[in-house]
Scaffold this active site. Structure first.
Site, PDB file in Angstrom:
ATOM      1  N   LYS A   1     -24.596 -12.796  -7.452  1.00  0.00           N
ATOM      2  CA  LYS A   1     -23.492 -12.985  -6.500  1.00  0.00           C
ATOM      3  C   LYS A   1     -24.020 -13.018  -5.070  1.00  0.00           C
ATOM      4  O   LYS A   1     -23.603 -13.846  -4.259  1.00  0.00           O
ATOM      5  CB  LYS A   1     -22.453 -11.862  -6.672  1.00  0.00           C
TER       6      LYS A   1
ATOM      7  N   GLN B   1     -18.302  -3.690  -8.217  1.00  0.00           N
ATOM      8  CA  GLN B   1     -18.725  -4.120  -9.558  1.00  0.00           C
ATOM      9  C   GLN B   1     -18.272  -3.105 -10.622  1.00  0.00           C
ATOM     10  O   GLN B   1     -18.520  -1.909 -10.484  1.00  0.00           O
ATOM     11  CB  GLN B   1     -20.254  -4.287  -9.575  1.00  0.00           C
TER      12      GLN B   1
ATOM     13  N   ASP C   1     -11.775 -10.419  -5.915  1.00  0.00           N
ATOM     14  CA  ASP C   1     -11.796 -10.364  -7.385  1.00  0.00           C
ATOM     15  C   ASP C   1     -10.388 -10.564  -7.957  1.00  0.00           C
ATOM     16  O   ASP C   1     -10.234 -10.831  -9.141  1.00  0.00           O
ATOM     17  CB  ASP C   1     -12.307  -8.992  -7.845  1.00  0.00           C
TER      18      ASP C   1
END
Ligand code: NAD
Length: 290
Positions: free
Chosen positions: A54, A98, A121
């Site tokens: 990422k 994460q 997200d």
């Protein structure tokens, strides 16, 4: 029949290139780069690989990447304090924590602490609600990537019959809402669905997000169906999806491979969401089809 293999890598590369072009215009208009903060707690090796990928994609798109690595026994309060700090930081347009998080940390508490307008997200309940009622917000990257693959392959999805297998908050549910938003007739199948093969057989579009290696067989499919395989399963034979690729590609019209299908789209959509966040925050006009 042998299905067309949908090239997720190429479609993702094209999306990332489009984002990079718009990032360049954003930078010259605003004098700053869009920024993504990624927080990793602990040493989970799969998570570390995702976080690295990422960060790399963020930099390649001309954006700033802020990585925060915390030790695995970090107290929940410290992580929440970091989220507060990132929420307040004007250089940060997107925040990603994460998952999974270590057991002492309540993931729901952390996700709901992120400013919904920096939640690239799309996991915050405010963004889930926005998706459900059709407001602009952030959509989780994996189902958004699947939708983009389907549009690239089929064009207008209106009136198509779609079956989503899996009802998780991260993939199945938002996927079903996105397909509904594109005017598909949507069925959500899950672990309690009776006669799954019969449900799948009536679908023009099948999205499999289960986490069971090679579960969906070619004989379950309607001939010519478009099949999106979200599954990532590590087996002795290597990485495989939720769809039995060998038999499915004899019946489907088009199918995504694993790897090289949905995976690359997930990261491309994260980059896209981060740019869109920056554009919204600065009032910068961008190509809406992005
Ligand atoms: P999850 O475990 O949260 O959900 C799985 C879903 O499958 C559940 O809703 C369950 O009802 C359903 N299910 C389980 N057994 C079933 C059965 N026998 N028949 C029908 N449905 C059944 O998983 P998730 O987070 O939604 O992820 C699903 C898969 O997608 C996993 O393999 C995961 O690794 C993968 N994934 C890939 C990406 C990517 O970027 N490619 C991103 C996220 C998840």
């Amino acid at each position: 029949m042998t299905a067309k293999v949908i090239d997720g890598k190429a479609i993702a590369a094209a999306l990332r290139a489009d984002v990079a072009t718009q990032v360049a215009a954003f930078r010259s208009a605003t004098g700053r780069a869009p920024g993504l903060a990624v927080v990793l707690v602990g040493e989970d090796s799969a998570s570390a690989v995702y976080v690295r990928a990422k960060g790399k994609a963020t930099l390649e798109a001309g954006m700033a990447s802020f990585e925060h690595k915390l030790v695995s026994n970090t107290p929940e309060a410290d992580l929440l304090a970091l989220v507060d700090q990132l929420n307040a930081d004007p250089a940060v347009d997107g925040i990603l924590v994460q998952l999974p998080l270590p057991p002492q940390i309540d993931a729901t508490k952390v996700i709901t602490r992120i400013d919904p307008d920096k939640d690239v997200d799309g996991f915050h309940p405010v963004n889930a609600g926005r998706l459900a009622i059709g407001l602009d917000g952030f959509v989780p990257c994996t189902p958004l990537g699947c939708l983009k693959l389907l549009r690239a392959e089929l064009g207008d999805l209106s009136g198509k019959s779609a079956v989503v297998i899996g009802r998780s908050n991260i993939v199945g549910k938002p996927m079903a809402l996105l397909l509904l938003g594109d005017s598909c007739t949507v069925t959500i199948a899950h672990s309690r669905t009776t006669d799954l093969p019969a449900v799948v057989r009536q679908a023009d579009i099948v999205v499999a997000a289960v986490g069971r290696a090679n579960m969906v067989k070619g004989e379950w499919l309607k001939p010519g169906a478009t099949v999106i395989d979200v599954g990532i399963n590590r087996t002795e034979a290597g990485l495989v999806g939720d769809v039995d690729f060998a038999s499915a590609s004899e019946v489907a019209g088009a199918i995504t491979p694993v790897p090289g299908g949905v995976g690359p789209m997930t990261i491309a959509c994260l980059i896209r969401n981060t740019f869109v966040s920056a554009a919204r925050r600065e009032g910068f006009r961008y190509e809406k089809q992005l």
